[in-house]
Design a protein around this motif. Structure first.
Motif, PDB file in Angstrom:
ATOM      1  N   ASP A 200      -6.372   4.883  -4.070  1.00 17.12           N
ATOM      2  CA  ASP A 200      -5.409   4.428  -3.064  1.00 17.12           C
ATOM      3  C   ASP A 200      -4.617   3.217  -3.551  1.00 17.12           C
ATOM      4  O   ASP A 200      -3.432   3.090  -3.260  1.00 17.12           O
ATOM      5  CB  ASP A 200      -6.116   4.113  -1.741  1.00 17.12           C
TER       6      ASP A 200
ATOM      7  N   LEU B 185      -2.515   9.802  -2.924  1.00 17.73           N
ATOM      8  CA  LEU B 185      -2.920   9.532  -1.541  1.00 17.73           C
ATOM      9  C   LEU B 185      -3.665  10.734  -0.965  1.00 17.73           C
ATOM     10  O   LEU B 185      -4.726  10.593  -0.354  1.00 17.73           O
ATOM     11  CB  LEU B 185      -1.703   9.189  -0.686  1.00 17.73           C
TER      12      LEU B 185
ATOM     13  N   HIS C 143      -7.800  11.036   0.046  1.00 22.12           N
ATOM     14  CA  HIS C 143      -8.204  11.478   1.379  1.00 22.12           C
ATOM     15  C   HIS C 143      -9.157  12.669   1.288  1.00 22.12           C
ATOM     16  O   HIS C 143     -10.205  12.669   1.943  1.00 22.12           O
ATOM     17  CB  HIS C 143      -6.964  11.847   2.192  1.00 22.12           C
TER      18      HIS C 143
ATOM     19  N   SER D 180      -7.905   7.012   9.525  1.00 23.73           N
ATOM     20  CA  SER D 180      -7.545   7.476   8.178  1.00 23.73           C
ATOM     21  C   SER D 180      -6.602   8.671   8.239  1.00 23.73           C
ATOM     22  O   SER D 180      -5.699   8.789   7.407  1.00 23.73           O
ATOM     23  CB  SER D 180      -8.795   7.799   7.362  1.00 23.73           C
TER      24      SER D 180
ATOM     25  N   CYS E  78      -0.714   3.086   1.857  1.00 22.63           N
ATOM     26  CA  CYS E  78      -1.763   3.552   0.947  1.00 22.63           C
ATOM     27  C   CYS E  78      -2.927   2.566   0.895  1.00 22.63           C
ATOM     28  O   CYS E  78      -4.089   2.966   0.863  1.00 22.63           O
ATOM     29  CB  CYS E  78      -1.204   3.749  -0.461  1.00 22.63           C
TER      30      CYS E  78
ATOM     31  N   HIS F 114      -4.773   2.878   4.128  1.00 26.33           N
ATOM     32  CA  HIS F 114      -5.520   4.130   4.084  1.00 26.33           C
ATOM     33  C   HIS F 114      -6.800   3.958   3.273  1.00 26.33           C
ATOM     34  O   HIS F 114      -7.856   4.479   3.653  1.00 26.33           O
ATOM     35  CB  HIS F 114      -4.660   5.245   3.486  1.00 26.33           C
ATOM     36  N   GLY F 115      -6.720   3.252   2.174  1.00 24.43           N
ATOM     37  CA  GLY F 115      -7.913   3.022   1.357  1.00 24.43           C
ATOM     38  C   GLY F 115      -8.995   2.301   2.126  1.00 24.43           C
ATOM     39  O   GLY F 115     -10.169   2.676   2.087  1.00 24.43           O
TER      40      GLY F 115
END
Length: 179
Positions: free
Chosen positions: A17, A65, A69, A104, A144, A147-148
């Protein structure tokens, strides 16, 4: 002997990420370079041409990305809540896992949308100096990183909830249960 690879998975997801975020930010920088063409001494024409480096960096950020996920979701498992009563009876780890799973997915949707939009808009010629897609890659890059964090938090809470489920004593079906 089972080994715990959770720490490595968390580091791997964060690194993927982070690289996606850095690529998104670099794509924004590359996209904002403007080429000035001198038509004559008196008139300057400004045209934005598509940047191959911005396109490839945006595409790579999008792929990374998605990979981060998928990796976290496959290795982290699924947290299932059947109804409101099941949610109220579930452990704190399971509730946190559900919260971070939803977060997420939301950050994935926002990040992919921004990165894909920036990549597609960068692939076309523009006849003006305005930056119509200003910030798409930058926003996608920042998302990103978020998200990580949310994905690692999901992975940790999902594996903790799974271990809690494994440690619970299972009721013997042949014995009557007291309600």
């Amino acid at each position: 002997m089972a080994r715990n690879y959770g720490f490595l998975v968390c580091i791997l997801v964060m690194v993927i990420d982070a690289v996606a975020g850095i690529l998104g930010i670099q794509a924004e920088k590359a996209q904002n370079r403007v080429v000035l063409n001198s038509v004559s001494i008196w008139v300057r024409e400004c045209r934005r041409k598509p940047r191959d480096d911005a396109f490839s960096q945006g595409l790579a950020a999008t792929i990374l990305l998605g990979l981060a996920h998928v990796l976290a979701k496959v290795l982290g498992g699924c947290i299932c809540i059947r109804n409101k009563q099941h949610f109220q009876e579930s452990s704190a780890n399971k509730r946190l896992g559900l919260l971070f799973m939803i977060l997420s997915w939301i950050t994935l949707a926002i990040g992919l949308s921004l990165l894909i939009a920036g990549t597609v808009r960068n692939s076309k010629w523009k006849n003006s100096c305005e930056i119509s897609s200003h910030g798409l890659f930058l926003g996608g890059g920042v998302v990103c990183f978020i998200h990580g964090l949310s994905t690692v938090a999901y992975y940790v809470s999902a594996t903790a909830a799974y271990r809690e489920e494994q440690r619970k004593p299972k009721a013997n079906p042949s014995e009557p249960q007291h309600v």
